[in-house]
Design a protein around this motif. Structure first.
Motif, PDB file in Angstrom:
ATOM      1  N   GLU A 404       0.837  -1.207   0.000  1.00 53.16           N
ATOM      2  CA  GLU A 404       0.000   0.000   0.000  1.00 53.16           C
ATOM      3  C   GLU A 404       0.863   1.244   0.000  1.00 53.16           C
TER       4      GLU A 404
ATOM      5  N   PHE B  31      -9.301  -7.683  -1.882  1.00 50.74           N
ATOM      6  CA  PHE B  31      -9.171  -6.542  -0.971  1.00 50.74           C
ATOM      7  C   PHE B  31     -10.524  -6.217  -0.395  1.00 50.74           C
ATOM      8  N   ASP B  33     -12.594  -3.090   0.840  1.00 50.14           N
ATOM      9  CA  ASP B  33     -12.559  -1.637   0.887  1.00 50.14           C
ATOM     10  C   ASP B  33     -13.932  -1.135   1.268  1.00 50.14           C
ATOM     11  N   VAL B  40      -9.443  -9.593  -6.774  1.00 50.46           N
ATOM     12  CA  VAL B  40      -8.543  -9.151  -7.839  1.00 50.46           C
ATOM     13  C   VAL B  40      -7.928 -10.356  -8.546  1.00 50.46           C
ATOM     14  N   ALA B  59      -6.070  -5.036 -18.823  1.00 47.01           N
ATOM     15  CA  ALA B  59      -6.759  -3.764 -18.665  1.00 47.01           C
ATOM     16  C   ALA B  59      -6.324  -3.103 -17.369  1.00 47.01           C
ATOM     17  N   SER B  60      -6.535  -1.809 -17.314  1.00 46.09           N
ATOM     18  CA  SER B  60      -6.231  -1.095 -16.080  1.00 46.09           C
ATOM     19  C   SER B  60      -7.142  -1.599 -14.964  1.00 46.09           C
ATOM     20  N   SER B  62      -6.917  -4.547 -13.725  1.00 42.91           N
ATOM     21  CA  SER B  62      -7.072  -5.998 -13.813  1.00 42.91           C
ATOM     22  C   SER B  62      -6.242  -6.720 -12.758  1.00 42.91           C
ATOM     23  N   GLY B  63      -5.334  -6.018 -12.115  1.00 39.33           N
ATOM     24  CA  GLY B  63      -4.589  -6.631 -11.014  1.00 39.33           C
ATOM     25  C   GLY B  63      -3.140  -6.930 -11.337  1.00 39.33           C
ATOM     26  N   LYS B  64      -2.586  -6.258 -12.361  1.00 41.08           N
ATOM     27  CA  LYS B  64      -1.194  -6.525 -12.748  1.00 41.08           C
ATOM     28  C   LYS B  64      -0.220  -6.125 -11.639  1.00 41.08           C
ATOM     29  N   SER B  65      -0.399  -4.925 -11.118  1.00 42.05           N
ATOM     30  CA  SER B  65       0.495  -4.475 -10.048  1.00 42.05           C
ATOM     31  C   SER B  65       0.312  -5.335  -8.806  1.00 42.05           C
ATOM     32  N   GLU B 193       5.167  -0.966 -15.717  1.00 39.44           N
ATOM     33  CA  GLU B 193       4.948   0.189 -16.604  1.00 39.44           C
ATOM     34  C   GLU B 193       6.079   1.202 -16.500  1.00 39.44           C
ATOM     35  N   HIS B 226       1.236  -1.502 -21.101  1.00 41.85           N
ATOM     36  CA  HIS B 226       0.003  -1.349 -21.867  1.00 41.85           C
ATOM     37  C   HIS B 226       0.304  -1.276 -23.354  1.00 41.85           C
TER      38      HIS B 226
HETATM   39  N1  LIG Z   1      -4.909  -1.959  -0.974  1.00 38.87           N
HETATM   40  C1  LIG Z   1      -5.997  -2.018  -1.734  1.00 38.87           C
HETATM   41  N2  LIG Z   1      -7.195  -1.837  -1.188  1.00 38.87           N
HETATM   42  C2  LIG Z   1      -8.302  -1.896  -1.929  1.00 38.87           C
HETATM   43  N3  LIG Z   1      -8.306  -2.129  -3.245  1.00 38.87           N
HETATM   44  C3  LIG Z   1      -7.120  -2.306  -3.863  1.00 38.87           C
HETATM   45  C4  LIG Z   1      -5.917  -2.268  -3.138  1.00 38.87           C
HETATM   46  N4  LIG Z   1      -4.900  -2.490  -3.994  1.00 38.87           N
HETATM   47  C5  LIG Z   1      -5.462  -2.660  -5.202  1.00 38.87           C
HETATM   48  N5  LIG Z   1      -6.796  -2.564  -5.132  1.00 38.87           N
HETATM   49  C6  LIG Z   1      -7.724  -2.758  -6.237  1.00 38.87           C
HETATM   50  O1  LIG Z   1      -7.332  -3.891  -6.934  1.00 38.87           O
HETATM   51  C7  LIG Z   1      -7.536  -3.721  -8.319  1.00 38.87           C
HETATM   52  C8  LIG Z   1      -6.287  -4.031  -9.076  1.00 38.87           C
HETATM   53  O2  LIG Z   1      -5.344  -2.999  -8.866  1.00 38.87           O
HETATM   54  P1  LIG Z   1      -3.956  -2.986  -9.610  1.00 38.87           P
HETATM   55  O3  LIG Z   1      -3.226  -1.790  -9.196  1.00 38.87           O
HETATM   56  O4  LIG Z   1      -3.288  -4.290  -9.379  1.00 38.87           O
HETATM   57  O5  LIG Z   1      -4.352  -2.866 -11.117  1.00 38.87           O
HETATM   58  P2  LIG Z   1      -3.432  -2.731 -12.393  1.00 38.87           P
HETATM   59  O6  LIG Z   1      -3.742  -3.858 -13.272  1.00 38.87           O
HETATM   60  O7  LIG Z   1      -2.023  -2.586 -11.973  1.00 38.87           O
HETATM   61  O8  LIG Z   1      -3.919  -1.383 -13.010  1.00 38.87           O
HETATM   62  P3  LIG Z   1      -3.099  -0.285 -13.832  1.00 38.87           P
HETATM   63  O9  LIG Z   1      -2.834  -0.853 -15.156  1.00 38.87           O
HETATM   64  O10 LIG Z   1      -4.004   0.876 -13.896  1.00 38.87           O
HETATM   65  O11 LIG Z   1      -1.852  -0.030 -13.053  1.00 38.87           O
HETATM   66  C9  LIG Z   1      -8.006  -2.298  -8.525  1.00 38.87           C
HETATM   67  O12 LIG Z   1      -9.391  -2.312  -8.730  1.00 38.87           O
HETATM   68  C10 LIG Z   1      -7.707  -1.613  -7.227  1.00 38.87           C
HETATM   69  O13 LIG Z   1      -8.671  -0.684  -6.929  1.00 38.87           O
END
Ligand SMILES: Nc1ncnc2c1ncn2[C@@H]1O[C@H](COP(=O)(O)OP(=O)(O)OP(=O)(O)O)[C@@H](O)[C@H]1O
Ligand SMILES: [Mg+2]
Lengths: 409, 246
Positions: A404, B31, B33, B40, B59-60, B62-65, B193, B226
């Protein structure tokens, strides 16, 4: 150097910039607190010491007294001077007289001292501003400086003395003739209560005035340097029985000493609150830094830092601020104390009040005295407070979830 | 005894196939929230062989990070297993077997990190930002410093060693980050990214550099992007969709 110490140092003293604003402000805050606290304590100690010294000088270390006139006192004197640690025992007689000069009556205390001793127990030679100690005889007096001013008595003037003994004679319809004495010297002990209300005579004159014959009121004992006064007092009290009693100077000035100590304690408490307030600002700055650096903390954890090392890093920052603040504060207060007289006079000059300062305070020199226990308490107390100030942010850093933290902007 | 032998037999047949560096099976992560549960990762399976490069698209949101965080043990998981081969000769080890501080230390040595927003430490100058990563895993020597210098040269910043990082351009900052990711000679380089904050031209330059230095090092690149063109630069592409890799 462990990396958390390195990071702590770098956060306070970043590469290229030298000083972070936060470090600068915090260290200045702590050092000002320490400087003020130590400075005030040093001056208070100085005044306290001066007052003690003057109490001691005027009273002697120990007084051996009785509730009636002591007649065969040579025996007592001989014993006292035989006690180990005692330098000198001197007889005295004291009381109150009415003194008249140009029809102005005052009622000063009289101290009659033995002129046969080479050194009187009161350092009168030191106190005399006019006249010589050798000039004192059975028809002359030394007079306190403020008292002299009050009755406009000058060197060589004749004063009239009336004693309680004369009042008794008056009842028996005798003619009342005052005793005429000459002003042979003016003294200044530095204690206003003494200087405004005391005259000094020979023991012989005082014995005459009070009709004591060969008797005295007590003996003043001076002990050698470094000797425990209360221990000797106890020893003397063991030797003599009622009504003869020895009283140490601490005991006879107990209230005074208590007030001095109390004042210092109060001052210390107030000053510590100042440091506490400063430490709260350190804590809040460090806390802000933890929040601002949330992402970096996440990064450090990602790159292999243990969270508890990050917590150390924040504790260390508090510690470093505390230590440098204390060192700087001690230097600062040392400078101020060292140049205290110059500073006060410069200030007085700017405000055009130097003459007032001289007139009202009669000092040319502000006393100062270091006590190592004070320095230790202030230094360690401050460092501990600063360390605690770093602990809050450290605990927060410890609780941070790294994923986080990395996500936060 | 017989079971072990049975297991061993197929492994022997696969010797031609490169060994596995990272293995993720059935990972679930959700998660919570404000009372709402967001699922995720819903049973993600993922495998990365040694000495390769891979890209993850999706997709943004989608949970990559999130996946990268769970992969390197920064984020806890609800279900599933994650295994690392921290050294080439060693077997795969489940990260749940490590203590927190062991995991931290291993992560620092095993992974190099490159983030979209650089994440450099502003109080340190450029080369100090590279060296700190070595310090964190307990490596401090003159050799480390020399290595940091060489890496700074490799990323084209030989004349910016003592530059304050805040005075570097975005592209230059990412170059510092690349050097930092490589200082511990990691087996995996995670790049989330890395060109997201850069203009097209710089992005191309950085991407080229990243692919080049990863090929030269012993590390495998795991890239989140992306940009399909960048994804094509890696040997393998996977897509994250609905909490699973497809
Ligand atoms: N600590 C958290 N608490 C609540 N929700 C979270 C938390 N961390 C991530 N999320 C949610 O999990 C989902 C995936 O987030 P993540 O950052 O992994 O996406 P991403 O694929 O990396 O997106 P992007 O391409 O925009 O970076 C998102 O909907 C985000 O809101
Ligand atoms: Mg992302």
């Amino acid at each position: 150097m462990p990396w958390y110490l390195y990071i702590a140092l770098k956060q306070l003293f970043p590469s290229g910039k030298g000083f972070s604003f936060f470090a600068l402000i915090s260290i200045i805050g702590v050092s000002l607190g320490v400087a003020v606290l130590l400075g005030v304590q040093t001056i208070m100690n100085g005044f306290g010491h001066q007052i003690r010294e003057s109490l001691l000088k005027v009273n002697g270390d120990i007084r051996v007294e009785s509730n009636r006139v002591i007649n065969s006192w040579e025996r007592i004197e001989a014993y006292l001077e035989s006690v180990e640690g005692v330098e000198q025992a001197s007889p005295y007689a004291h009381g109150i007289v009415m003194l008249q000069h140009r029809n102005l009556p005052v009622f000063p205390a009289v101290m009659g001292v033995d002129l046969t001793e080479d050194e009187p127990f009161i350092p009168i030679k030191e106190f005399l501003t006019q006249g010589e100690f050798e000039d004192l005889d059975d028809d002359s007096v030394f007079i306190g400086s403020s008292l002299a001013t009050r009755i406009a008595a000058r060197m060589g003037d004749t004063l009239e003395l009336f004693t309680p003994l004369m009042l008794q004679r008056l009842k028996q319809d005798e003619v009342l003739l005052p005793r005429e004495v000459r002003v042979a010297g003016i003294f200044q002990s530095g204690r206003n209560d003494v200087d405004s209300n005391t005259i000094m005579t020979s023991l012989r004159l005082m014995q005459d005035l009070y009709g004591l014959d060969e008797g005295i009121h007590g003996l003043s004992v001076n002990v050698a340097e470094g000797v425990d006064v209360s221990q000797i007092t106890d020893k003397i009290n063991e030797h003599f029985s009622y009504p003869i009693r020895a009283v140490s100077w601490m005991e006879s000035n107990r209230d005074y000493m208590f007030v001095l100590q109390f004042e210092k304690t109060m001052m210390t408490i107030i000053m510590f609150f100042i440091i506490l307030v400063a430490s709260f600002s350190i804590a809040s700055s460090l806390m802000t830094s933890v929040i601002r650096k949330t992402r970096e903390i996440g990064l450090l954890v990602a790159m292999g830092a243990r969270p508890r090392d990050i917590a150390y890093s924040y504790c260390l920052q508090g510690l470093m601020i505390g230590v440098s603040g204390v060192i700087l504060g001690i230097i600062l207060q040392w400078l101020v104390i060292h140049y205290r007289n110059e500073i006060v006079w410069q200030f007085a000059e700017w405000t055009n009040s130097s003459s007032a300062l001289l007139r009202f305070y009669q000092f040319n020199d502000i006393p100062a005295r270091y006590e190592s226990s004070d320095v230790h308490i202030v230094a360690w107390g401050t460092i501990v407070i600063c360390l605690l100030a770093g602990l809050g942010p450290a605990l927060r850093a410890l609780k941070l979830k790294p994923a986080e933290a990395l996500r936060s902007e | 005894m017989s079971r072990k032998a049975a297991k061993k037999a197929p492994a022997k047949r696969q010797t031609k196939k490169p060994a596995t560096l990272l293995k993720v099976s059935g990972v679930k992560k959700s998660f919570e929230d404000s009372g709402k549960i967001i699922e995720v990762l819903k049973g993600a399976d993922f495998e990365m062989p040694v000495s390769t490069s891979m890209s993850i698209m999706g997709a943004s949101g989608s949970g990559k990070s999130t996946f990268l965080n769970t992969l390197c043990g920064l984020e806890t998981i609800d279900e599933g297993t994650i295994k690392w081969r921290v050294e080439k000769e060693k077997p795969l080890q489940s990260i749940s077997d490590f203590s927190t501080s062991e995991l931290a230390r291993l992560r620092g040595k095993f992974f190099g990190f490159i983030f979209q927003s650089y994440h450099l430490i502003p109080e340190l100058n450029a080369i100090e930002n590279v060296i700190i990563s070595a310090k964190l895993v307990g490596r401090v020597s003159a050799e480390t410093k020399n290595r940091a210098k060489t890496l700074m040269e490799t990323v084209g910043l030989a004349d910016r060693l003592k530059h304050p990082v805040q005075k570097l351009s975005g592209g230059e900052r990412q170059r510092v980050a690349i050097a930092r990711a490589l200082i511990n000679d990691p087996l995996v380089i995670l790049a989330d990214e890395p060109t997201g904050n850069l203009d097209e031209h710089t992005a191309n330059e950085i991407m080229e550099l990243l692919i080049k230095v990863c090929n030269e090092s012993r590390g495998s690149l795991l890239l989140v992007t992306h940009n399909p063109d960048f994804a094509k630069l890696t040997e393998q592409e996977v897509h994250l969709q609905d909490g699973r890799f497809i």
